[in-house]
Design an enzyme around this catalytic site. Structure first.
Site, short mmCIF file in Angstrom:
data_model
loop_
_atom_site.label_atom_id
_atom_site.label_comp_id
_atom_site.label_asym_id
_atom_site.label_seq_id
_atom_site.Cartn_x
_atom_site.Cartn_y
_atom_site.Cartn_z
N HIS A 70 30.49 -9.59 -11.09
CA HIS A 70 30.90 -8.51 -10.19
C HIS A 70 32.33 -8.07 -10.51
CE1 HIS A 70 33.39 -11.17 -7.59
NE2 HIS A 70 32.42 -12.06 -7.70
N ASP A 72 34.42 -6.51 -8.23
CA ASP A 72 35.33 -6.42 -7.09
C ASP A 72 36.03 -7.75 -6.81
OD1 ASP A 72 32.78 -7.46 -6.28
OD2 ASP A 72 33.34 -7.16 -4.17
N ASP A 96 37.87 -15.44 -9.79
CA ASP A 96 36.68 -14.85 -9.13
C ASP A 96 36.73 -13.34 -9.22
OD1 ASP A 96 34.44 -14.44 -7.58
OD2 ASP A 96 35.41 -15.01 -5.71
N GLU A 126 30.51 -7.43 -4.27
CA GLU A 126 29.90 -8.74 -4.05
C GLU A 126 30.61 -9.49 -2.92
OE1 GLU A 126 29.28 -13.12 -4.56
OE2 GLU A 126 31.16 -12.00 -4.70
N GLU A 127 31.88 -9.16 -2.70
CA GLU A 127 32.72 -9.96 -1.80
C GLU A 127 32.57 -9.57 -0.34
OE1 GLU A 127 34.03 -12.54 -2.67
OE2 GLU A 127 34.71 -12.45 -4.74
N GLU A 155 29.93 -16.39 -12.38
CA GLU A 155 30.83 -16.84 -11.32
C GLU A 155 31.55 -18.10 -11.79
OE1 GLU A 155 31.63 -15.84 -8.27
OE2 GLU A 155 30.17 -14.28 -7.79
N HIS A 329 39.76 -16.67 -3.87
CA HIS A 329 40.20 -16.11 -2.58
C HIS A 329 41.48 -16.75 -2.08
CE1 HIS A 329 35.83 -14.73 -1.52
NE2 HIS A 329 36.08 -14.64 -2.81
#
Lengths: 353, 353
Positions: A70, A72, A96, A126-127, A155, A329
């Site tokens: 992904h 984003d 990530d 995706e987030e 991932e 994150h």
């Protein structure tokens, strides 16, 4: 208009991707740059839907692999731009999952005749809530774009293979009361106070650990948002606590919801987002062959990932990418340079020999 | 540009005032309309500071009375425009406190030779943090505008005299944690969960009742706001619970804060707003004389009102206005027509005989 040069080193390319800000729902710039960089490669057919790109070789090989990542990230947290320090690249999305995206882009550019046909997927959103997820939309609207015998979701997995994934469910716990002036609070009823038992439940909740196929999954139940209040003088008549449940793949979504209803008995729950887990599936031949080729240890995937989407399409899938998911994150998000290179090299070897 | 006609009936004038929206910090329109309506009256000297107006007679009477009301309201709650139904006027601000403001405006227009000199004060921003309060600013910057022997604050008091007022203090209870991906929540620390004991405290708190000068004051401790959360996938590192304490006038602000520190032991409290209460002061001659003239029962004022500001300036003051304060800040806010008329008539009689 940012541009990407796919001929640079894979670590530099990771940094270049990090420096194109791409918080969820703001992926236009990065998707445009990825599209421009892929569209000049003659061995790929590039398709676009929204800010999601699907680029595929058509060599007539007997096997097709889907490699997905992904574009984003979560919101910035004082960790932009990318910063290389010794053997570590720091910054939002390094782990990530722009390290994995960089590897996939390098493979796409470099391998014009892989031994397996490859479909590269670079997708949006995706987030955030599942409804926005670009891979999910492609799976619903253009499932033929995702056809394949095996899928690798890049991932972060510490450059090891992680199997399965936990499910995720978000529910809103909403309390209501009656407004009144706060100087005569006994005339009203305080919706925020009514959240007290739900918060106490969360505070004392002990999450389950469960072993499946030899892998230990670890659940989690957390408040991810709370809001309430009208003004400083008013007893609030409405409050909302948003809870995220991460559940092991031995529970279905229905079972997960039943558990939440039991835990939060007496509260109304509104499910706002839900995605099933995926069982490890290590018994499937394609998964086992990949694991043997790239080597390394196999572990459980705690986070929800889109391997579940491939599972639903009937395609065996694993997580395999650079970066320690524990730092996803977080303000100190980073990726080790050696992992980016290792994943790049192993996938190159697997796809060329 | 809304206009006010002060020659209409006092109840119609109340409705006209209600229909000029004036949520706190948005009082320009109503202040302009009030200023235009007063500035044509030759017996008044009108001063303006921000959106606060002070209009005074200068008849050389031996006594000067200050009559004050605020122009702002809490946010709309589906209760605009004003609606007259039988003996009741419904709508935002009918009770708190455009009924009182209408009476004061009628007195200002009608009484060109009252037996006491009168200073009318129409001020902004009473419903929000004390720093914005227009009466407070005048008291600090132009205290001579407020000179007087006695003050009547026309806050709703069921058309009876209410003495003293409770103090109010707002504190923020802020918790911190550490962000992490919610799929690996054990890597972070959840700031929202840490609010659980504070909410439990609020939920079980039993407020004190205390008798002073024969009047029973009733305290209240309430959450008026809560917020926290980064995104649906992130363990939140910050949460804020805003609490409003309404305390009886036998506690000072320092004593009120000491009580909160004891109740919320272990939490950091940040005081964001504080205003002292006012003791009933019924022993003062000017207060006693007014009570006798307008008649009726005397009760305690639960809400904080600006009588405390007059108390600090050394001016005896009472609350006296139309409307049941229990309905202030509620969706079904209303005022009884008879109360508006009664307050208008009694004050007219007191100021003309």
């Amino acid at each position: 208009m940012p541009e990407l040069d796919l001929s640079v080193d894979v670590v530099d390319l990771t940094a270049d991707l990090v420096n194109i800000a791409s918080e969820s729902l703001h992926e236009a710039d990065i998707a445009d740059a990825v599209e421009r960089s892929l569209s000049v490669l003659p061995h790929l057919t590039v398709r676009r839907d929204g800010h999601t790109l699907v680029a595929a070789t058509s060599l007539g090989r007997s096997e097709r692999v889907v490699i997905a990542g992904h574009l984003d990230t979560v919101p910035e947290n004082g960790n932009l731009p990318a910063r290389l320090e010794g053997d570590t690249l720091w910054g939002l999305g390094t782990c990530d999952m722009k390290g994995g995206v960089a590897v996939a882009l390098k493979l796409a550019a470099e391998l014009n005749a892989p031994v397996r046909d490859v479909t590269y997927v670079f997708y949006e959103a995706e987030e955030i809530a599942a409804e926005h997820n670009g891979l999910g939309r492609i799976a619903r609207e253009h499932p033929e774009w995702l056809e394949g015998d095996f899928a690798i979701l890049m991932e972060p997995s510490n450059a090891g293979v992680e199997a399965g994934c936990q499910g995720t469910m978000r529910v809103e716990i909403r309390t209501t009361g009656e407004r009144s002036h706060s100087a005569r609070s006994w005339m009203g009823s305080n919706a925020i106070h009514k959240l007290a038992p739900a918060l106490a439940t969360l505070d004392r909740y002990v999450a389950r650990e469960v072993e499946i196929d030899g892998l230990v999954y670890r659940e989690g139940l957390n408040a991810v948002g709370v809001r309430g209040g009208v003004s400083g003088n008013v007893i609030p008549d409405d409050a909302v606590l948003t809870v995220n449940f991460r559940f092991a793949p031995d529970r279905s979504e229905n079972e997960a919801l039943a558990h939440l209803r039991e835990v939060f008995e007496g509260f109304d729950l509104i499910v706002t987002d839900s995605a099933p887990g995926a069982l490890p599936g290590l018994d499937r031949p394609a998964a086992a062959a990949f694991v043997e080729a790239v080597g390394g240890q196999v572990g459980p995937k705690f986070g929800w990932t889109d391997v579940a989407k491939f599972t639903l399409l009937g395609i065996p899938a694993v997580n395999y990418g650079p970066g320690d998911p524990s730092f996803a994150h977080k303000a100190d998000e980073h990726v080790r340079v050696a992992e980016v290179r290792s994943v790049h090299e192993r996938l190159t070897r697997w796809l060329t020999s």
